[in-house]
Structures are given as structure tokens and as C-alpha cells.
Design an enzyme around this catalytic site. Structure first.
Site, PDB file in Angstrom:
ATOM      1  N   SER A  41     -40.460  60.487  57.250  1.00 39.55           N
ATOM      2  CA  SER A  41     -39.296  59.704  57.644  1.00 39.55           C
ATOM      3  C   SER A  41     -39.279  58.350  56.933  1.00 39.55           C
ATOM      4  O   SER A  41     -39.294  58.289  55.716  1.00 39.55           O
ATOM      5  CB  SER A  41     -39.279  59.557  59.170  1.00 39.55           C
ATOM      6  OG  SER A  41     -38.023  59.142  59.632  1.00 39.55           O
ATOM      7  N   ASP A 183     -35.790  65.559  59.863  1.00 44.01           N
ATOM      8  CA  ASP A 183     -36.877  64.586  59.953  1.00 44.01           C
ATOM      9  C   ASP A 183     -38.231  65.225  60.263  1.00 44.01           C
ATOM     10  O   ASP A 183     -38.378  65.999  61.209  1.00 44.01           O
ATOM     11  CB  ASP A 183     -36.532  63.578  61.061  1.00 44.01           C
ATOM     12  CG  ASP A 183     -37.235  62.254  60.877  1.00 44.01           C
ATOM     13  OD1 ASP A 183     -38.451  62.261  60.632  1.00 44.01           O
ATOM     14  OD2 ASP A 183     -36.562  61.213  60.991  1.00 44.01           O
TER      15      ASP A 183
END
Length: 289
Positions: A41, A183
Site C-alpha cells: 500500500s 490493497d
């Protein structure tokens, strides 16, 4: 004697991930070698920029500028105008959810992510590939259809970090080689094992997430609440990742909300302060003291 190969695992954390810049500033200043990086991320984004430039100091003004104009990146809504949504709502109401599984809802996230993509392309270069980086990099994402971790190590860098930072429901998944990626925080919030698998002998892991207990600050918007929910569910994964690291850096960003990108300077300073505390230990283990 050959020295130990040092790997850096940069964890997820949205705005809190800006603390990674402060970590890199201190490691660079203290002469700690970084041979490989794995990021999830926001950790993937920061890691990618550093892997390209090897200049942590140049990243600080970029982060501060991003914080100042942060709102423009979240305005390309994927959800259509209310008039287009009404037929869907009416259908749900009339069928009383009996046929919900057959109802075609066209959008896959609140935000399309096009403005974010443009920013990522600007940061690392549209045509920059992993082979062009100065430091080997791995970006962690998740195949949302198969429910499996995907570690990206080749191709265009901007695509990899877009996939790794696509918050489910909030940002539309990244279509990458026939897969829908989101993610990496869902399965690997801090990629300690990932960088170990890259060949690191000594792993420094950076955690900007709460460990078990929730933070005290009130999350005031849907993005923050959703992220906090994911991170709390990930608490056991965070513990496992930290226990597998040789050195752990945990910046004090508990008072920073996950969407507080305008607090870039505070996050960076927190990262730097936390890193200074473990520098003696790292230098001793690497034979640099």
C-alpha cells in the site's frame, strides 16, 4: 568478509505511511545499506520512489505538496449521479432483496482512481519498469477474486503501486494481467516475509499500524473507518510480521488519522525519531558501529 544483505519492509497505513520517508532519511544519513525493499500500500508507493531515486530527502517536499492538494485526487467518482442510482434502489425495494444476486450494479468502487494514477505516474515515471530501479522492489497486492496474495516484481512500477494501494470499495481494483488487484493490506500488511524471500539476511520492518488495541483518535469519515476496520482485523498478521523481523521501527503516529495526508511533516518527523532509537541496534548487528 561479505556483509549481510539488508531488506526493508514498509507496511501499509495510508497517510501514516508517510512516516516511511522519515525512516529512510535517517537510514540513509546513518549509512545503513538498503539492498532490497518490499512494500504494501503506502509502503509500496514510498518504497518505489526511493528504489528509483535513492534520495530520501527529495521525497519530503513531494509528500507535503501531495497533502496540500490531496482533495483533487479523490474527486473522480465512479458512482453515477443520483438519477442513475434510483432505478437500482427501486429494483431492490420492489424485489425486497429476493433477487439481489442477479442485480447488476455497475460500479466497483467509489473512486475511479484516475487522478491517483496520474500522480503515481508522475512520481515514478509512466514507462519506468522494475528493471530500471536502483534497488530491487516487490509490491504486495491481493487478487480479490481468488483471495490470494500477489507479489509484483516486474512490469510498470506505477501499475504495481496502484494495485497495492487500491483500498477495497473506496478505489476501484486495478486490472493487471487479467486479474483484479486490491490493497495488499488484506493479507500482508507488513511484508517482512516478502523481503526475506527476496534474499534479505537482515530485515528491518516498519509498522505504522495499531497493534491489537484501537487508536484513540476518532475516525471521522468513511475512508478512515473502513481502513481502521481492515487494520484491526489484520492485528494478528501485524504481530506475526513483526516477530519475524530482525529490527522493528514503529513511528508514533497514533494521533494521525489514516486520511491526514496534510500532516505529512508530522508523520515524517515521527518516522525519523523512531528510527534514531534503533540505529545503535541496527549498526551493531550489521557490524557498522
Amino acid at each position: 568478509m561479505s556483509r549481510l544483505k539488508v531488506g526493508l519492509a514498509l507496511g501499509s497505513g495510508a497517510a501514516r505511511g508517510l512516516a516511511h520517508i522519515g525512516v529512510l532519511e535517517v537510514l540513509e544519513k546513518e549509512g545503513i545499506p538498503i539492498d532490497m525493499i518490499a512494500g504494501t500500500s503506502s509502503g509500496a508507493i514510498i518504497g518505489a520512489v526511493y528504489a528509483k531515486t535513492k534520495n530520501a530527502k527529495s521525497m519530503r517536499p513531494l509528500a507535503i505538496a501531495f497533502g496540500l492538494r490531496r482533495m483533487r485526487y479523490f474527486t473522480d467518482f465512479a458512482i453515477p449521479h443520483a438519477n442513475a442510482v434510483r432505478p437500482v434502489a427501486k429494483a431492490l425495494r420492489l424485489q425486497k432483496f429476493k433477487y439481489f444476486s442477479d442485480l447488476a450494479i455497475p460500479w466497483r468502487g467509489i473512486i475511479k482512481g484516475r487522478h491517483i494514477e496520474a500522480e503515481l505516474q508522475s512520481l515514478v515515471g509512466y514507462n519506468t519498469e522494475f528493471k530500471d530501479l536502483q534497488i530491487p522492489l516487490s509490491c504486495v497486492a491481493v487478487d480479490i477474486d481468488k483471495g490470494e496474495e500477489v507479489v509484483i516484481t516486474d512490469g510498470k512500477v506505477w501499475e504495481a503501486i496502484r494495485a497495492s494501494s487500491s483500498i477495497p470499495v473506496i478505489i476501484t481494483p486495478m486490472e493487471w494481467r487479467g486479474r483484479n488487484l486490491v490493497d495488499g493490506l488484506l493479507l500482508n500488511p507488513i511484508p517482512t516475509k516478502t523481503v526475506r524471500d527476496m534474499g534479505a539476511d537482515y530485515v528491518i520492518s516498519v509498522n505504522v499500524l495499531p497493534r491489537k488495541a484501537a487508536s484513540n483518535n476518532l475516525e471521522s469519515n468513511i475512508v478512515s473507518i473502513m481502513l481502521k476496520s481492515f487494520y484491526l482485523l489484520d492485528s494478528m498478521l501485524v504481530e506475526t510480521s513483526m516477530s519475524a523481523a530482525d529490527a522493528v521501527i514503529e513511528p508514533d503516529v497514533i494521533g494521525i488519522s489514516f486520511t491526514d495526508f496534510h500532516h505529512a511533516k508530522e508523520c515524517i518527523e515521527a518516522g525519523a525519531a523512531a528510527t534514531r532509537l534503533v540505529i545503535p541496534e541496527i549498526k551493531k548487528k550489521l557490524g557498522l558501529s
